[in-house]
Design an enzyme around this catalytic site. Structure first.
Site, PDB file in Angstrom:
ATOM      1  N   LEU A  25       0.881  -1.176   0.000  1.00 25.49           N
ATOM      2  CA  LEU A  25       0.000   0.000   0.000  1.00 25.49           C
ATOM      3  C   LEU A  25       0.916   1.221   0.000  1.00 25.49           C
ATOM      4  O   LEU A  25       1.597   1.494   0.999  1.00 25.49           O
ATOM      5  CB  LEU A  25      -0.894  -0.029   1.250  1.00 25.49           C
ATOM      6  CG  LEU A  25      -1.736   1.206   1.556  1.00 25.49           C
ATOM      7  CD1 LEU A  25      -2.656   1.579   0.390  1.00 25.49           C
ATOM      8  CD2 LEU A  25      -2.587   0.978   2.807  1.00 25.49           C
TER       9      LEU A  25
ATOM     10  N   ILE B 213      -6.495   9.086   1.842  1.00 32.28           N
ATOM     11  CA  ILE B 213      -6.540   8.261   0.626  1.00 32.28           C
ATOM     12  C   ILE B 213      -6.176   6.795   0.934  1.00 32.28           C
ATOM     13  O   ILE B 213      -6.771   5.860   0.398  1.00 32.28           O
ATOM     14  CB  ILE B 213      -5.616   8.849  -0.461  1.00 32.28           C
ATOM     15  CG1 ILE B 213      -6.095  10.250  -0.825  1.00 32.28           C
ATOM     16  CG2 ILE B 213      -5.593   7.947  -1.701  1.00 32.28           C
ATOM     17  CD1 ILE B 213      -5.193  11.003  -1.792  1.00 32.28           C
TER      18      ILE B 213
ATOM     19  N   TYR C  94      -1.871   1.475  10.191  1.00 33.69           N
ATOM     20  CA  TYR C  94      -2.531   0.155  10.291  1.00 33.69           C
ATOM     21  C   TYR C  94      -3.218  -0.023  11.642  1.00 33.69           C
ATOM     22  O   TYR C  94      -4.317  -0.575  11.714  1.00 33.69           O
ATOM     23  CB  TYR C  94      -1.524  -0.970  10.025  1.00 33.69           C
ATOM     24  CG  TYR C  94      -1.100  -1.037   8.575  1.00 33.69           C
ATOM     25  CD1 TYR C  94      -2.053  -1.144   7.556  1.00 33.69           C
ATOM     26  CD2 TYR C  94       0.242  -0.984   8.209  1.00 33.69           C
ATOM     27  CE1 TYR C  94      -1.676  -1.192   6.221  1.00 33.69           C
ATOM     28  CE2 TYR C  94       0.626  -1.029   6.864  1.00 33.69           C
ATOM     29  CZ  TYR C  94      -0.338  -1.134   5.887  1.00 33.69           C
ATOM     30  OH  TYR C  94       0.024  -1.175   4.556  1.00 33.69           O
TER      31      TYR C  94
ATOM     32  N   LYS D  80      -4.527   2.343  13.438  1.00 29.39           N
ATOM     33  CA  LYS D  80      -5.762   3.160  13.372  1.00 29.39           C
ATOM     34  C   LYS D  80      -6.839   2.479  12.566  1.00 29.39           C
ATOM     35  O   LYS D  80      -8.018   2.774  12.715  1.00 29.39           O
ATOM     36  CB  LYS D  80      -5.455   4.507  12.721  1.00 29.39           C
ATOM     37  CG  LYS D  80      -4.716   5.383  13.648  1.00 29.39           C
ATOM     38  CD  LYS D  80      -4.988   6.848  13.469  1.00 29.39           C
ATOM     39  CE  LYS D  80      -4.473   7.528  14.718  1.00 29.39           C
ATOM     40  NZ  LYS D  80      -3.354   8.396  14.500  1.00 29.39           N
TER      41      LYS D  80
HETATM   42  N1  ACO Z   1       2.868  11.540   9.196  1.00 30.26           N
HETATM   43  C1  ACO Z   1       2.438  10.852  10.276  1.00 30.26           C
HETATM   44  N2  ACO Z   1       1.418   9.925  10.232  1.00 30.26           N
HETATM   45  C2  ACO Z   1       0.847   9.701   9.050  1.00 30.26           C
HETATM   46  C3  ACO Z   1       1.276  10.371   7.864  1.00 30.26           C
HETATM   47  C4  ACO Z   1       2.317  11.335   7.970  1.00 30.26           C
HETATM   48  N3  ACO Z   1       2.780  12.017   6.895  1.00 30.26           N
HETATM   49  N4  ACO Z   1       0.534   9.918   6.847  1.00 30.26           N
HETATM   50  C5  ACO Z   1      -0.330   9.009   7.342  1.00 30.26           C
HETATM   51  N5  ACO Z   1      -0.134   8.853   8.669  1.00 30.26           N
HETATM   52  C6  ACO Z   1      -0.842   7.850   9.502  1.00 30.26           C
HETATM   53  C7  ACO Z   1      -1.291   8.401  10.834  1.00 30.26           C
HETATM   54  O1  ACO Z   1      -1.615   7.291  11.673  1.00 30.26           O
HETATM   55  C8  ACO Z   1      -2.554   9.125  10.458  1.00 30.26           C
HETATM   56  O2  ACO Z   1      -3.419   9.316  11.548  1.00 30.26           O
HETATM   57  P1  ACO Z   1      -3.502  10.792  12.219  1.00 30.26           P
HETATM   58  O3  ACO Z   1      -4.083  11.684  11.204  1.00 30.26           O
HETATM   59  O4  ACO Z   1      -4.403  10.601  13.419  1.00 30.26           O
HETATM   60  O5  ACO Z   1      -2.115  11.184  12.556  1.00 30.26           O
HETATM   61  C9  ACO Z   1      -3.184   8.183   9.475  1.00 30.26           C
HETATM   62  O6  ACO Z   1      -2.086   7.506   8.835  1.00 30.26           O
HETATM   63  C10 ACO Z   1      -4.003   8.943   8.459  1.00 30.26           C
HETATM   64  O7  ACO Z   1      -4.648   8.027   7.601  1.00 30.26           O
HETATM   65  P2  ACO Z   1      -4.696   8.323   6.049  1.00 30.26           P
HETATM   66  O8  ACO Z   1      -4.740   9.784   5.767  1.00 30.26           O
HETATM   67  O9  ACO Z   1      -5.788   7.474   5.484  1.00 30.26           O
HETATM   68  O10 ACO Z   1      -3.271   7.747   5.609  1.00 30.26           O
HETATM   69  P3  ACO Z   1      -2.600   7.875   4.168  1.00 30.26           P
HETATM   70  O11 ACO Z   1      -3.578   8.320   3.151  1.00 30.26           O
HETATM   71  O12 ACO Z   1      -1.356   8.674   4.300  1.00 30.26           O
HETATM   72  O13 ACO Z   1      -2.220   6.346   3.836  1.00 30.26           O
HETATM   73  C11 ACO Z   1      -0.146   5.117   3.974  1.00 30.26           C
HETATM   74  C12 ACO Z   1      -1.397   5.619   4.729  1.00 30.26           C
HETATM   75  C13 ACO Z   1      -0.582   4.226   2.827  1.00 30.26           C
HETATM   76  C14 ACO Z   1       0.693   4.324   4.980  1.00 30.26           C
HETATM   77  C15 ACO Z   1       0.638   6.352   3.408  1.00 30.26           C
HETATM   78  O14 ACO Z   1       0.952   7.245   4.461  1.00 30.26           O
HETATM   79  C16 ACO Z   1       1.906   5.962   2.684  1.00 30.26           C
HETATM   80  O15 ACO Z   1       1.921   5.750   1.487  1.00 30.26           O
HETATM   81  N6  ACO Z   1       3.009   5.879   3.465  1.00 30.26           N
HETATM   82  C17 ACO Z   1       4.304   5.504   2.902  1.00 30.26           C
HETATM   83  C18 ACO Z   1       4.308   4.073   2.404  1.00 30.26           C
HETATM   84  C19 ACO Z   1       4.076   3.052   3.489  1.00 30.26           C
HETATM   85  O16 ACO Z   1       4.615   3.121   4.595  1.00 30.26           O
HETATM   86  N7  ACO Z   1       3.261   2.030   3.155  1.00 30.26           N
HETATM   87  C20 ACO Z   1       3.027   0.872   4.030  1.00 30.26           C
HETATM   88  C21 ACO Z   1       4.132  -0.145   3.812  1.00 30.26           C
HETATM   89  S1  ACO Z   1       3.740  -1.716   4.545  1.00 30.26           S
HETATM   90  C22 ACO Z   1       2.864  -2.517   3.354  1.00 30.26           C
HETATM   91  O17 ACO Z   1       2.692  -2.042   2.265  1.00 30.26           O
HETATM   92  C23 ACO Z   1       2.208  -3.860   3.723  1.00 30.26           C
END
Ligand code: ACO
Length: 163
Positions: A94, A105, A140, A142
């Protein structure tokens, strides 16, 4: 910022965008974990055009893979991929473009995949996330995943579904 988002199955024409998203996201996510060479090798090997096309075709045929993209103005900006078994699934990857993170997203992609899993009667989904990937782990947790055990550098997380 509000923006229209679409989630749909990826197609062959999205392959180059998936590679670009993966490369950008890996450089951002793992900058303090892996060096540039490791990341570049990982992307060329695990995100080869051939492997991605194979997974896209399987997803389109509903053959044990769910591979969805999130699109903004028709451009892919993130993706989710899962392997589907009998009652059990594994969330393989993801990833979003870094500039599109933290806007809900990732949750939308996961919810869409969960709708499909529900139709297939999946009761448990597992995933591996690097133990230093604090954003991934926080996301994850959350979204209902719990840490089950540690496997090398990864946490193994699991979510159960009761319908
Ligand atoms: N800084 C801190 N926390 C974050 C951030 C950020 N920039 N982005 C997302 N989060 C986390 C927090 O828990 C946040 O909750 P909060 O608002 O209460 O702090 C929560 O995610 C928010 O949820 P979304 O907005 O739905 O998250 P997002 O759209 O960013 O999707 C994802 C989450 C896919 C992990 C994204 O941040 C991303 O692409 N991250 C980098 C890649 C990654 O780590 N992927 C997972 C690898 S493991 C695997 O693929 C099995």
């Amino acid at each position: 910022m509000k923006m229209p988002k679409t989630i749909k199955k990826l197609t062959a024409e999205d392959v180059e965008s998936i590679i670009e998203i993966a490369r950008d996201s890996w450089k951002w996510t793992y900058k303090d974990i892996y060096n540039k060479e490791f990341i570049e090798n990982w992307i060329s090997e695990k995100y080869s055009r051939e492997k991605l096309l194979n997974d896209i075709i399987r997803s389109q045929k509903d053959d044990g893979i769910i591979f969805l993209g999130s699109f903004v103005k028709s451009i892919p900006i993130g993706f989710i991929e899962l392997k589907i078994g009998d009652y059990r699934a594994e969330l393989l990857r993801l990833y979003l473009k870094p500039e599109y993170t933290h806007r809900g997203i990732g949750e939308l992609l996961l919810l869409e995949a969960e709708k499909i899993m529900k139709k297939k009667g999946i009761v448990e989904c597992i995933l591996y996330v690097h133990k230093k990937n604090s954003i991934g782990i926080s996301f994850y947790k959350k979204n209902g995943f719990e840490v089950k055990h540690i496997d090398g550098d990864d946490l193994v997380m699991e979510k159960e579904y009761k319908y």
